[in-house]
Write a protein that holds these residues in place. Structure first.
Motif, PDB file in Angstrom:
ATOM      1  N   ARG A 124       5.824  84.599 -50.266  1.00 15.45           N
ATOM      2  CA  ARG A 124       5.512  84.218 -48.887  1.00 15.45           C
ATOM      3  C   ARG A 124       6.626  84.707 -47.970  1.00 15.45           C
ATOM      4  O   ARG A 124       7.806  84.527 -48.263  1.00 15.45           O
ATOM      5  CB  ARG A 124       5.349  82.700 -48.779  1.00 15.45           C
ATOM      6  CG  ARG A 124       4.106  82.200 -49.479  1.00 15.45           C
ATOM      7  CD  ARG A 124       3.868  80.726 -49.246  1.00 15.45           C
ATOM      8  NE  ARG A 124       4.756  79.892 -50.052  1.00 15.45           N
ATOM      9  CZ  ARG A 124       4.811  78.566 -49.951  1.00 15.45           C
ATOM     10  NH1 ARG A 124       4.059  77.927 -49.078  1.00 15.45           N
ATOM     11  NH2 ARG A 124       5.629  77.880 -50.720  1.00 15.45           N
ATOM     12  N   ILE A 147       2.827  91.519 -38.419  1.00 26.29           N
ATOM     13  CA  ILE A 147       1.943  91.696 -39.565  1.00 26.29           C
ATOM     14  C   ILE A 147       2.752  91.929 -40.832  1.00 26.29           C
ATOM     15  O   ILE A 147       3.664  92.751 -40.862  1.00 26.29           O
ATOM     16  CB  ILE A 147       0.992  92.888 -39.351  1.00 26.29           C
ATOM     17  CG1 ILE A 147       0.189  92.716 -38.055  1.00 26.29           C
ATOM     18  CG2 ILE A 147       0.039  93.040 -40.535  1.00 26.29           C
ATOM     19  CD1 ILE A 147      -0.725  93.887 -37.741  1.00 26.29           C
ATOM     20  N   MET A 148       2.399  91.196 -41.887  1.00 22.09           N
ATOM     21  CA  MET A 148       2.993  91.407 -43.204  1.00 22.09           C
ATOM     22  C   MET A 148       2.401  92.657 -43.849  1.00 22.09           C
ATOM     23  O   MET A 148       1.186  92.817 -43.904  1.00 22.09           O
ATOM     24  CB  MET A 148       2.707  90.203 -44.104  1.00 22.09           C
ATOM     25  CG  MET A 148       3.190  90.382 -45.542  1.00 22.09           C
ATOM     26  SD  MET A 148       2.529  89.127 -46.685  1.00 22.09           S
ATOM     27  CE  MET A 148       0.846  89.724 -46.931  1.00 22.09           C
ATOM     28  N   SER A 150       2.372  94.021 -47.445  1.00 16.77           N
ATOM     29  CA  SER A 150       2.706  93.750 -48.847  1.00 16.77           C
ATOM     30  C   SER A 150       2.226  94.864 -49.770  1.00 16.77           C
ATOM     31  O   SER A 150       2.463  94.814 -50.979  1.00 16.77           O
ATOM     32  CB  SER A 150       2.057  92.433 -49.291  1.00 16.77           C
ATOM     33  OG  SER A 150       0.642  92.553 -49.307  1.00 16.77           O
ATOM     34  N   SER A 178       1.394  86.080 -48.795  1.00 17.30           N
ATOM     35  CA  SER A 178       1.063  85.850 -47.387  1.00 17.30           C
ATOM     36  C   SER A 178       2.283  85.240 -46.687  1.00 17.30           C
ATOM     37  O   SER A 178       3.416  85.481 -47.088  1.00 17.30           O
ATOM     38  CB  SER A 178      -0.171  84.943 -47.264  1.00 17.30           C
ATOM     39  OG  SER A 178      -0.687  85.011 -45.940  1.00 17.30           O
ATOM     40  N   TRP A 179       2.019  84.430 -45.675  1.00 14.49           N
ATOM     41  CA  TRP A 179       3.085  83.840 -44.869  1.00 14.49           C
ATOM     42  C   TRP A 179       3.483  82.454 -45.373  1.00 14.49           C
ATOM     43  O   TRP A 179       2.635  81.688 -45.827  1.00 14.49           O
ATOM     44  CB  TRP A 179       2.630  83.705 -43.411  1.00 14.49           C
ATOM     45  CG  TRP A 179       2.547  85.006 -42.703  1.00 14.49           C
ATOM     46  CD1 TRP A 179       1.464  85.827 -42.593  1.00 14.49           C
ATOM     47  CD2 TRP A 179       3.613  85.662 -42.012  1.00 14.49           C
ATOM     48  NE1 TRP A 179       1.783  86.944 -41.875  1.00 14.49           N
ATOM     49  CE2 TRP A 179       3.097  86.874 -41.501  1.00 14.49           C
ATOM     50  CE3 TRP A 179       4.943  85.341 -41.772  1.00 14.49           C
ATOM     51  CZ2 TRP A 179       3.867  87.767 -40.772  1.00 14.49           C
ATOM     52  CZ3 TRP A 179       5.714  86.232 -41.040  1.00 14.49           C
ATOM     53  CH2 TRP A 179       5.182  87.433 -40.552  1.00 14.49           C
ATOM     54  N   VAL A 198      -1.972  89.834 -41.776  1.00 14.67           N
ATOM     55  CA  VAL A 198      -1.681  90.118 -43.177  1.00 14.67           C
ATOM     56  C   VAL A 198      -2.577  91.253 -43.662  1.00 14.67           C
ATOM     57  O   VAL A 198      -3.656  91.491 -43.113  1.00 14.67           O
ATOM     58  CB  VAL A 198      -1.916  88.884 -44.085  1.00 14.67           C
ATOM     59  CG1 VAL A 198      -0.849  87.829 -43.881  1.00 14.67           C
ATOM     60  CG2 VAL A 198      -3.307  88.288 -43.863  1.00 14.67           C
ATOM     61  N   ASP A 199      -2.129  91.928 -44.717  1.00 14.47           N
ATOM     62  CA  ASP A 199      -2.980  92.926 -45.373  1.00 14.47           C
ATOM     63  C   ASP A 199      -3.687  92.323 -46.577  1.00 14.47           C
ATOM     64  O   ASP A 199      -4.324  93.032 -47.359  1.00 14.47           O
ATOM     65  CB  ASP A 199      -2.172  94.165 -45.767  1.00 14.47           C
ATOM     66  CG  ASP A 199      -0.997  93.853 -46.682  1.00 14.47           C
ATOM     67  OD1 ASP A 199      -0.665  92.660 -46.870  1.00 14.47           O
ATOM     68  OD2 ASP A 199      -0.388  94.808 -47.216  1.00 14.47           O
ATOM     69  N   THR A 200      -3.582  91.008 -46.743  1.00 13.85           N
ATOM     70  CA  THR A 200      -4.303  90.276 -47.777  1.00 13.85           C
ATOM     71  C   THR A 200      -5.477  89.545 -47.147  1.00 13.85           C
ATOM     72  O   THR A 200      -5.745  89.675 -45.957  1.00 13.85           O
ATOM     73  CB  THR A 200      -3.369  89.281 -48.489  1.00 13.85           C
ATOM     74  OG1 THR A 200      -2.822  88.381 -47.519  1.00 13.85           O
ATOM     75  CG2 THR A 200      -2.243  90.004 -49.199  1.00 13.85           C
ATOM     76  N   LEU A 203      -4.123  84.225 -44.316  1.00 21.24           N
ATOM     77  CA  LEU A 203      -2.814  83.958 -43.726  1.00 21.24           C
ATOM     78  C   LEU A 203      -1.998  82.981 -44.555  1.00 21.24           C
ATOM     79  O   LEU A 203      -0.816  82.779 -44.287  1.00 21.24           O
ATOM     80  CB  LEU A 203      -2.993  83.410 -42.302  1.00 21.24           C
ATOM     81  CG  LEU A 203      -3.601  84.396 -41.307  1.00 21.24           C
ATOM     82  CD1 LEU A 203      -4.117  83.657 -40.079  1.00 21.24           C
ATOM     83  CD2 LEU A 203      -2.592  85.460 -40.916  1.00 21.24           C
ATOM     84  N   TYR A 205      -0.960  81.961 -48.699  1.00 23.87           N
ATOM     85  CA  TYR A 205      -0.880  82.628 -49.991  1.00 23.87           C
ATOM     86  C   TYR A 205      -1.944  82.106 -50.956  1.00 23.87           C
ATOM     87  O   TYR A 205      -2.612  81.099 -50.716  1.00 23.87           O
ATOM     88  CB  TYR A 205       0.520  82.505 -50.571  1.00 23.87           C
ATOM     89  CG  TYR A 205       0.917  81.171 -51.169  1.00 23.87           C
ATOM     90  CD1 TYR A 205       0.540  79.960 -50.604  1.00 23.87           C
ATOM     91  CD2 TYR A 205       1.717  81.137 -52.320  1.00 23.87           C
ATOM     92  CE1 TYR A 205       0.931  78.753 -51.167  1.00 23.87           C
ATOM     93  CE2 TYR A 205       2.109  79.935 -52.876  1.00 23.87           C
ATOM     94  CZ  TYR A 205       1.712  78.742 -52.312  1.00 23.87           C
ATOM     95  OH  TYR A 205       2.099  77.551 -52.873  1.00 23.87           O
ATOM     96  N   GLU A 230      -6.653  89.183 -40.629  1.00 26.13           N
ATOM     97  CA  GLU A 230      -6.642  89.271 -42.090  1.00 26.13           C
ATOM     98  C   GLU A 230      -7.279  90.573 -42.557  1.00 26.13           C
ATOM     99  O   GLU A 230      -8.095  91.171 -41.859  1.00 26.13           O
ATOM    100  CB  GLU A 230      -7.370  88.066 -42.689  1.00 26.13           C
ATOM    101  CG  GLU A 230      -6.654  86.751 -42.385  1.00 26.13           C
ATOM    102  CD  GLU A 230      -7.406  85.513 -42.806  1.00 26.13           C
ATOM    103  OE1 GLU A 230      -6.750  84.459 -42.985  1.00 26.13           O
ATOM    104  OE2 GLU A 230      -8.654  85.567 -42.953  1.00 26.13           O
TER     105      GLU A 230
END
Length: 279
Positions: A124, A147-148, A150, A178-179, A198-200, A203, A205, A230
């Motif tokens: 996270r 934006i994450m 990963s 995620s965050w 996120v790229d998952t 938002l 995990y 998302e």
């Protein structure tokens, strides 16, 4: 006369340089929306695309036929690349049609945590990751879209890989990054941001359903009127700083979310900010 000409030429050069400096390229950050688009499992979480007509149409006025296409589609709100309206996890918060359009864009802040996710798929994003970004690029700008990255979008649309589970129908079995709720709480309290992404697929995990406070990041963002994004795609195609991100969401009345065409504008002449993302 020569002085006037010189000043005029200098002004033209400055104007030309300003135009050149404003040039940018567009980068699509959206997965294709189709029957393979990913959403959380549920009885109504299916995509439907029906061809109503595709071919020569001869029923209209005039002589001869002409080509015509039109279709019908049905989709969940929270499928594929999409936004989460604040109301998704916060009663009384804005729904999709109530989000001001200026809140659907902002300076891109890409938090690269790929190396940490390689060691822990349930990673996270931590406050230290935000501070590390600011050490490299200065303080997060006002109105930012954070934006994450990963590296998870490479798994899309394989549901087993996206959800990190061989039994992806079971929402208690998920594993993906995620965050952290403390990080998004810090962001909304200490920085002026427009969106968090996120790229998952969420938002929060993967194990959030069995966490002491389920969907904690969603709840913090919703309570603070922050829109989420998302399933963002192609984040390795843009720099970590210097872009502008847009989430062109369908203005769905009463919606809690909406499939969106997310994209970035990237300056073409900015070597410092265009340096490659670190792995």
């Amino acid at each position: 006369m020569l002085r006037v000409i010189a000043i005029t030429m200098f002004s033209i050069i400055l104007f030309s340089e300003a135009i050149r400096a404003s040039e940018f390229r567009l980068v699509d950050l959206t997965h294709t929306h189709d029957q393979d688009a990913v959403s959380w499992p549920g009885p109504n979480n299916k995509f439907n695309f029906t061809k109503e007509h595709r071919g020569i149409y001869e029923g209209g006025p005039g002589e001869g036929g002409f080509w015509l296409e039109f279709n019908y589609f049905q989709t969940p709100e929270h499928m594929g690349t999409h936004i989460d309206a604040p109301c998704h996890f916060a009663e009384g918060a804005p729904r999709v049609h109530q989000i001001p359009i200026e809140k659907l864009t902002g300076p891109g802040v890409i938090i690269n945590v790929k190396s940490k996710v390689a060691a822990n798929i349930d990673y996270r994003v931590a406050i230290d990751d935000i501070l590390d970004w600011e050490t490299k690029y200065n303080k997060i700008p006002d109105g930012a879209v954070v934006i994450m990255n990963s590296g998870w979008s490479l798994r899309y649309p394989n549901k087993t890989l996206v959800f990190g589970s061989d039994t992806w129908e079971d929402i208690t079995s998920y594993h993906y990054p995620s965050w952290h709720e403390d990080t998004v709480d810090w962001l909304v309290k200490n920085r002026n941001i427009h969106m968090v992404g996120v790229d998952t697929t969420s938002l929060d995990y993967g194990p959030t359903v069995t966490a002491p406070v389920p969907f904690a990041a969603h709840r913090v963002l919703g309570a603070n009127n922050i829109t989420g994004i998302e399933n963002v795609a192609n984040l390795d195609s843009i720099p970590e700083s210097g872009t502008t991100i847009y989430a062109a969401a369908f203005k769905l009345y009463e919606g809690s979310g909406s499939p969106s065409r997310v994209f970035a504008t990237v300056p073409v002449d900015n070597p410092r900010k265009m340096r490659k993302n670190r792995n």
